[in-house]
Design an enzyme around this catalytic site. Structure first.
Site, PDB file in Angstrom:
ATOM      1  N   LYS A 246     -32.406   3.294  17.020  1.00 45.75           N
ATOM      2  CA  LYS A 246     -32.752   4.183  16.095  1.00 45.75           C
ATOM      3  C   LYS A 246     -34.424   4.507  16.191  1.00 45.75           C
ATOM      4  O   LYS A 246     -34.484   5.790  16.105  1.00 45.75           O
ATOM      5  CB  LYS A 246     -32.614   3.361  14.822  1.00 45.75           C
TER       6      LYS A 246
ATOM      7  N   ARG B 182     -36.213  -0.450   8.162  1.00 41.53           N
ATOM      8  CA  ARG B 182     -34.869  -0.205   8.778  1.00 41.53           C
ATOM      9  C   ARG B 182     -34.687  -1.020  10.111  1.00 41.53           C
ATOM     10  O   ARG B 182     -35.184  -1.140  10.954  1.00 41.53           O
ATOM     11  CB  ARG B 182     -34.549   1.170   9.062  1.00 41.53           C
TER      12      ARG B 182
ATOM     13  N   GLY C 240     -24.328  -0.621  10.001  1.00 42.29           N
ATOM     14  CA  GLY C 240     -24.194  -1.574   8.514  1.00 42.29           C
ATOM     15  C   GLY C 240     -24.087  -2.980   8.847  1.00 42.29           C
ATOM     16  O   GLY C 240     -24.020  -3.628   7.960  1.00 42.29           O
TER      17      GLY C 240
ATOM     18  N   MET D 193     -26.591  -4.884   9.983  1.00 38.44           N
ATOM     19  CA  MET D 193     -27.989  -5.526   9.659  1.00 38.44           C
ATOM     20  C   MET D 193     -28.617  -4.766   8.380  1.00 38.44           C
ATOM     21  O   MET D 193     -28.128  -4.043   7.765  1.00 38.44           O
ATOM     22  CB  MET D 193     -28.932  -5.322  10.843  1.00 38.44           C
TER      23      MET D 193
ATOM     24  N   ARG E 257     -27.969   9.497  17.023  1.00 39.56           N
ATOM     25  CA  ARG E 257     -27.656   8.827  18.358  1.00 39.56           C
ATOM     26  C   ARG E 257     -26.687   9.386  18.905  1.00 39.56           C
ATOM     27  O   ARG E 257     -25.990  10.205  18.286  1.00 39.56           O
ATOM     28  CB  ARG E 257     -27.338   7.503  17.742  1.00 39.56           C
TER      29      ARG E 257
ATOM     30  N   HIS F 241     -17.099   3.978   6.073  1.00 40.99           N
ATOM     31  CA  HIS F 241     -17.293   2.480   6.725  1.00 40.99           C
ATOM     32  C   HIS F 241     -16.135   2.109   7.513  1.00 40.99           C
ATOM     33  O   HIS F 241     -16.029   2.098   8.598  1.00 40.99           O
ATOM     34  CB  HIS F 241     -17.684   1.383   5.685  1.00 40.99           C
TER      35      HIS F 241
ATOM     36  N   SER G  47      -5.958 -12.133  49.930  1.00 37.42           N
ATOM     37  CA  SER G  47      -6.096 -11.626  48.788  1.00 37.42           C
ATOM     38  C   SER G  47      -6.392 -12.476  47.719  1.00 37.42           C
ATOM     39  O   SER G  47      -5.830 -13.615  47.604  1.00 37.42           O
ATOM     40  CB  SER G  47      -4.415 -10.995  48.511  1.00 37.42           C
TER      41      SER G  47
ATOM     42  N   CYS H  63      -5.407  -9.640  43.483  1.00 38.45           N
ATOM     43  CA  CYS H  63      -4.344  -9.248  42.912  1.00 38.45           C
ATOM     44  C   CYS H  63      -4.143 -10.341  41.774  1.00 38.45           C
ATOM     45  O   CYS H  63      -3.059 -10.000  40.860  1.00 38.45           O
ATOM     46  CB  CYS H  63      -3.029  -9.631  43.794  1.00 38.45           C
TER      47      CYS H  63
ATOM     48  N   TYR I 247      -9.307  -3.348  48.221  1.00 39.56           N
ATOM     49  CA  TYR I 247      -8.268  -2.880  47.148  1.00 39.56           C
ATOM     50  C   TYR I 247      -8.051  -3.952  46.088  1.00 39.56           C
ATOM     51  O   TYR I 247      -8.659  -4.978  46.050  1.00 39.56           O
ATOM     52  CB  TYR I 247      -7.138  -2.479  47.632  1.00 39.56           C
TER      53      TYR I 247
HETATM   54  P1  ADP Z   1     -27.870   1.843   9.233  1.00 39.61           P
HETATM   55  O1  ADP Z   1     -28.480   1.307  10.297  1.00 39.61           O
HETATM   56  O2  ADP Z   1     -26.895   0.715   8.273  1.00 39.61           O
HETATM   57  O3  ADP Z   1     -27.331   3.098   9.180  1.00 39.61           O
HETATM   58  P2  ADP Z   1     -30.297   2.856   8.084  1.00 39.61           P
HETATM   59  O4  ADP Z   1     -31.530   2.177   8.640  1.00 39.61           O
HETATM   60  O5  ADP Z   1     -29.870   4.166   8.897  1.00 39.61           O
HETATM   61  O6  ADP Z   1     -29.300   1.910   8.137  1.00 39.61           O
HETATM   62  O7  ADP Z   1     -30.634   3.005   6.527  1.00 39.61           O
HETATM   63  C1  ADP Z   1     -29.412   3.225   5.461  1.00 39.61           C
HETATM   64  C2  ADP Z   1     -29.448   4.462   4.677  1.00 39.61           C
HETATM   65  O8  ADP Z   1     -30.854   4.637   4.337  1.00 39.61           O
HETATM   66  C3  ADP Z   1     -29.273   5.707   5.632  1.00 39.61           C
HETATM   67  O9  ADP Z   1     -28.526   6.567   4.970  1.00 39.61           O
HETATM   68  C4  ADP Z   1     -30.774   6.233   6.033  1.00 39.61           C
HETATM   69  O10 ADP Z   1     -30.512   7.770   6.095  1.00 39.61           O
HETATM   70  C5  ADP Z   1     -31.449   6.195   4.626  1.00 39.61           C
HETATM   71  N1  ADP Z   1     -32.755   6.083   4.916  1.00 39.61           N
HETATM   72  C6  ADP Z   1     -33.571   5.235   5.745  1.00 39.61           C
HETATM   73  N2  ADP Z   1     -34.703   5.541   5.790  1.00 39.61           N
HETATM   74  C7  ADP Z   1     -34.935   6.401   4.901  1.00 39.61           C
HETATM   75  C8  ADP Z   1     -36.081   7.045   4.373  1.00 39.61           C
HETATM   76  N3  ADP Z   1     -37.350   6.667   4.688  1.00 39.61           N
HETATM   77  N4  ADP Z   1     -36.102   7.957   3.481  1.00 39.61           N
HETATM   78  C9  ADP Z   1     -34.934   8.464   2.884  1.00 39.61           C
HETATM   79  N5  ADP Z   1     -33.802   7.776   3.348  1.00 39.61           N
HETATM   80  C10 ADP Z   1     -33.822   6.578   4.178  1.00 39.61           C
HETATM   81 MG    MG Z   2     -28.152   4.697   9.742  1.00 34.30          MG
END
Ligand code: ADP
Ligand code: MG
Ligand code: MG
Length: 898
Positions: free
Chosen positions: A22, A91, A100, A102, A335, A451, A782, A850, A870
């Site tokens: 990220k 984040r 989702g 962490m 990503r 999810h 083998s 094998c 092989y």
């Molecule tokens: P995950 O890795 O579980 O997707 P994220 O870190 O992406 O968690 O964040 C969870 C949610 O919060 C996501 O929808 C993300 O876009 C939103 N979010 C994260 N940072 C910000 C921010 N600075 N402003 C607005 N929304 C945010």
């Molecule tokens: Mg995210």
């Protein structure tokens, strides 16, 4: 001291190890000039130190302070300042995406004073209080570990009191009351007030993110995805932007193409007046992304333009998170997106056709696991199929199982050997255990980015989501469909993740088009071939052109041999002869075992000879022109005799009736005599050949005569004779001398020169350790990696897998069963020794593998590196091995298709 914090401006996408996916991608987007809110990233290194030492590394606090000051200067605001606060999100973000799994906390910096400042600045008091109550709730849950339910209950109650259903309908007054209640919940649960100091909020949230690396969800996910436990997570701190500032604001997720099929187009979901997870949580109904065009055309056009930029830049499908704040578009995440196997092949080929990548890279971007998934059968919905619902085809595959309505039941019933389909209104991270256990997943809410959909695609599990016609009642454990059809827990349903259809009962299945193509029944250039088959064909053609490793098949019958050949096998690496001794032929084996005299024994062998010759002839015909390695009899003889208990009962009953059978009595004595405490390590393999006179000789003769007959008929048989379970060169020398004598006899009798290499399996540590000596008597090795794994680890596979592999995996003793993926450190070391010493003694020594590992993607890549000639795997896995052999040849970067 290493640098612990990077500004977005300092990073780029190549720093994934340090900044997490990220963080590195946020930095990359910032470099590309895309609209990313300002921020910075705490490195995974800092997390690793924290996890190892139990406290933040020295200097982290100051480094965060410095970067925070920079962020405040950039934003023109101060974190949490009461008149005009800067708010940030904290984040998680590891090297490999763990969606989702962490924690993330939004709206850090709000407190009893700054909430008023935020209201004043935005002119929207309701919004400010909505953000504050979200912070208290999220902070309470994720940072302070307060259970989520009391917050949910308070929220539900507030809505009930107002007579409304949606969060958005609550007014400022309601939200103020809620915020106060939420604070009480926290004080009640933790004994301390909700922290008002913004910097303290920030530091606590950072620590919570570090800790979430070792949360249960995250650990389960890592084990399943084979992500190492010691990587740690980075933490991203970025200025908040607000999608909950009214109907001209909102938040969404999108893919640059369809992650289920690979088709280009606009794919995603958007939710007005919403923040963060609202869009994937299924709380309110999202709209398909293309409707954004009518809601906010300018942002929509800009978004599409950015998506194109990202795809061209990453040269791959990207997924993104974005937020619109009062008409201004912000990019919050991107990503390289996960995709189904159905999508992966067409996408790779399309990108190659667009000139974004070369064909070699296209090969490297798909994996054997994905190809394997494409070979699963599909449903055949005949006229009598009872279709009960249609939802969104979120993750392809044909799943049949009993409906279950919660994660625990799914895990329990699956452990008892049942196939289950997990049915939920929507899934949450807590359902992960059940989702892993399930064959298929069915939800009544949520879109392609819910999810359930995201996780199912990641796992390759069939999933239908958003089947809104279904009324799922998890309390009474049943769902109701259109027309009143009721499915209760335990009822069998069929879920088609490729079409979105759900059927009552078990639907029959048909071969996948990819298998039909491999079988030769579907012309990849023809009109019937879809994009998928065309793409698979092009990738496999390229793969065959670049690989070094040959791929053979393990096949014991002419049918298997023929199929293996259609699947691209370049010969048979292991033809087991034991099944040729079963069924009606068992009586001959009994006679052999019971033989009291040489004459009796020879008669028994003579009866087996023509049967064996017939088998070999048919196999050589099916594999004409390609090598066929026949392994002489391997399993212990008692496997061909009746069960001891059964037979004793039969003999006892017969004797009680006064009609004893002499034959049965002798048989019982033989069974007793041949009984072994530990048959795996007993009288089998070459040991049998040495103690049962004439047995191996008969097999060699049958094979030689079959080859001579084929050659006489104008074919090109290429037989190879393989001796199992050799530990000492002396064993091999004795058997080999005998075999050579028989070959010479048959050649003289038939007038056909027989040049059949004689080699050995390497499946005992002693064989590997004395490989130099053994190579003097063997033209090829083998590696029997199944037995070699058993004997290296001292594991009896059948006994250990059920008994203690689950706790071993839990405790991280190994991250994958050594029977699934070859254990490089131990078993691999023996293989490497044998390769090196064998080749040193005999430079033209043939080298094959094998064991089942020969069809395992990670093991194939390793075996390529080790330098064997092989691999030989089950026919169905031949295409997988072909593809992985190519990816190995194309370089180490091809390792990861996660
Ligand atoms: P995950 O890795 O579980 O997707 P994220 O870190 O992406 O968690 O964040 C969870 C949610 O919060 C996501 O929808 C993300 O876009 C939103 N979010 C994260 N940072 C910000 C921010 N600075 N402003 C607005 N929304 C945010
Ligand atoms: Mg995210
Ligand atoms: Mg073996």
């Amino acid at each position: 001291m290493p640098k612990l914090v990077y500004d977005f401006a300092e990073g780029d996408k190549d720093l994934m190890d340090l900044l997490g996916g990220k963080g590195a991608n946020l930095a990359e987007m910032a470099r590309l000039g895309l609209p990313v809110p300002p921020g910075f990233t705490i490195t995974t290194e800092a997390c690793r130190v924290y996890l190892a030492e139990g406290r933040e590394p020295a200097g982290l606090r100051d480094a965060v302070g410095g970067h925070l000051a920079g962020l405040e200067a950039q934003a023109g605001r101060t974190l949490g300042r009461s008149d005009d606060p800067l708010l940030v999100s904290v984040r998680s973000g590891a090297r490999f995406s763990m969606p989702g799994m962490m924690d993330t906390v939004l709206n850090i910096g709000l407190n009893d004073a700054s909430v008023a400042g935020l209201a004043a600045r935005t002119g929207d008091e309701r919004f400010a209080w909505d953000s504050y109550r979200r912070l208290i709730q999220m902070f309470g849950k994720t940072v302070l570990g307060v259970p989520g339910e009391p917050f949910e209950e308070a929220l539900d109650k507030a809505k009930r009191d107002r007579g409304v259903t949606g969060d958005v309908e609550l007014g400022t007054g309601d939200l103020k009351v809620l915020a106060a209640e939420f604070k009480d919940i926290i004080r009640g649960a933790t004994g301390a007030p909700f922290p008002q100091d913004p910097r303290m909020q920030l530091d606590m949230a950072v620590r919570a993110v570090f800790d979430s690396w070792n949360g249960e969800r995250a650990r389960i996910y890592r084990r399943r995805e084979r992500i190492p436990d010691d990587l740690g997570t980075a933490v991203n701190i970025m200025a908040m932007v607000f999608g909950n500032l009214g109907m001209d604001s909102g938040t969404g997720v999108a893919f640059t193409r369809d992650p289920a099929t690979g088709r280009t187009g606009v794919y995603g979901d958007y939710l007005q007046n919403a923040q963060g997870e609202d869009v994937v949580a299924g709380i309110r109904n999202t709209v398909p992304l293309d409707e954004l065009e009518h809601i906010d055309k300018r942002s929509y056009d800009r978004l599409l333009q950015i998506m194109k930029t990202l795809e061209d830049h990453y040269r791959d499908l990207c997924d993104i998170e974005f937020t619109i704040e009062r008409g201004k578009l912000w990019m919050l995440q991107t990503r390289v997106g996960k995709r189904t196997a159905e999508a992966a092949f067409p996408i790779a080929v399309q990108l190659a056709d667009q000139g974004l990548i070369g064909m070699d890279e296209a090969v490297a971007r798909v994996g054997g696991d994905q190809l394997g998934r494409l070979m699963f059968p599909r449903f055949h919905a005949g006229p009598r199929a009872r279709r009960i619902a249609a939802g969104i085809a979120a993750s392809p595959g044909a799943a049949v199982g009993v409906a279950v309505f919660d994660s625990q039941t799914a895990v329990r019933r699956a452990r008892d050997g049942e196939r289950v389909v997990l049915v939920r209104r929507e899934t949450a991270p807590d359902d992960l255990g059940g989702m892993i256990a399930a064959e298929g997943i069915l939800t009544s809410r949520g879109g392609k980015t819910s999810h359930a959909a995201v996780v199912a695609r990641g796992m390759g599990t069939a999933c239908v989501c958003g089947a809104e016609d279904l009324d799922v009642d998890t309390v009474r454990r049943r769902f109701t469909g259109p027309g009143g059809v009721v499915v209760a827990e335990g009822d069998v349903i069929s879920v088609d993740g490729s079409s979105g259809a759900v059927y009552l009962g078990e639907l029959p299945v048909v071969p996948s088009p990819v298998v039909r193509y491999f079988e030769g029944g579907l012309d990849p250039e023809g009109p019937e071939a879809g994009d998928l088959v065309k793409a698979v064909h092009r990738i496999m053609s390229r793969a065959d052109a670049v690989r070094r490793l040959a791929v053979r098949a393990n096949a014991d019958t002419p049918d298997d041999a023929a199929r293996a050949r259609r699947f691209g096998a370049q010969g048979i690496g292991l033809c087991r002869t034991e099944h040729m001794f079963l069924g009606e032929r068992r009586v001959h084996v009994e006679r052999l075992i019971l033989a009291g005299t040489d004459a009796e024994r020879e008669r028994a062998l003579a009866a087996l000879l023509p049967l064996q010759r017939g088998d070999f002839t048919a196999i050589l015909e099916a594999m004409d022109g390609l090598p066929v390695t026949v392994r002489l009899l391997d399993p212990p003889l008692h496997e061909f005799l009746p069960d001891f208990t059964e037979l004793s009962v039969r003999v006892a009953l017969a004797e009680a009736r006064g009609e004893p059978s002499e034959h049965d009595r002798r048989l019982l004595a033989a069974v007793r005599r041949l009984h072994e405490q530990n048959p795996m390590l007993g009288l089998r393999g070459v040991r049998l050949g040495l103690v049962v006179p004439g047995l191996f000789g008969m097999q060699v003769r049958a094979f030689a005569e079959a080859a001579a007959a084929c050659a006489g008929a104008g074919l090109h048989p290429r037989g190879e004779i393989m001796i199992p379970l050799v530990a000492a060169v002396q064993e091999l020398e004795a058997v080999r001398a005998d075999a050579q004598r028989v070959l010479a006899e048959v050649a003289a009798e038939t007038g056909v020169p027989l040049d059949m290499p004689i080699g050995t399996m390497i499946e005992l540590p002693r064989a590997a350790l004395t490989a130099g000596r053994i190579a003097e008597a063997a033209q090829f090795f083998s590696f029997g990696t199944n037995d070699l794994t058993q004997t290296t680890w001292g594991f009896s596979r059948d006994d250990v897998e059920g008994a203690f592999f689950a706790p071993y995996l839990d405790k991280g003793i190994f991250s994958v069963s050594p029977f699934e993926t070859l254990d490089r450190a131990g078993v691999g070391r023996l293989v490497e020794i044998a390769v090196a010493e064998g080749r040193a003694r005999r430079p033209d020594l043939g080298l094959g593998v094998c064991g089942e590992h020969a069809g395992d993607p990670a093991s194939v890549r390793y075996l390529h590196e080790v330098g064997v000639d092989y691999v030989s795997c089950s026919p169905f896995r031949v295409p997988i091995a072909r593809l992985e052999a190519a990816r190995a040849a194309l370089g180490e970067t091809a390792g990861d298709t996660r």
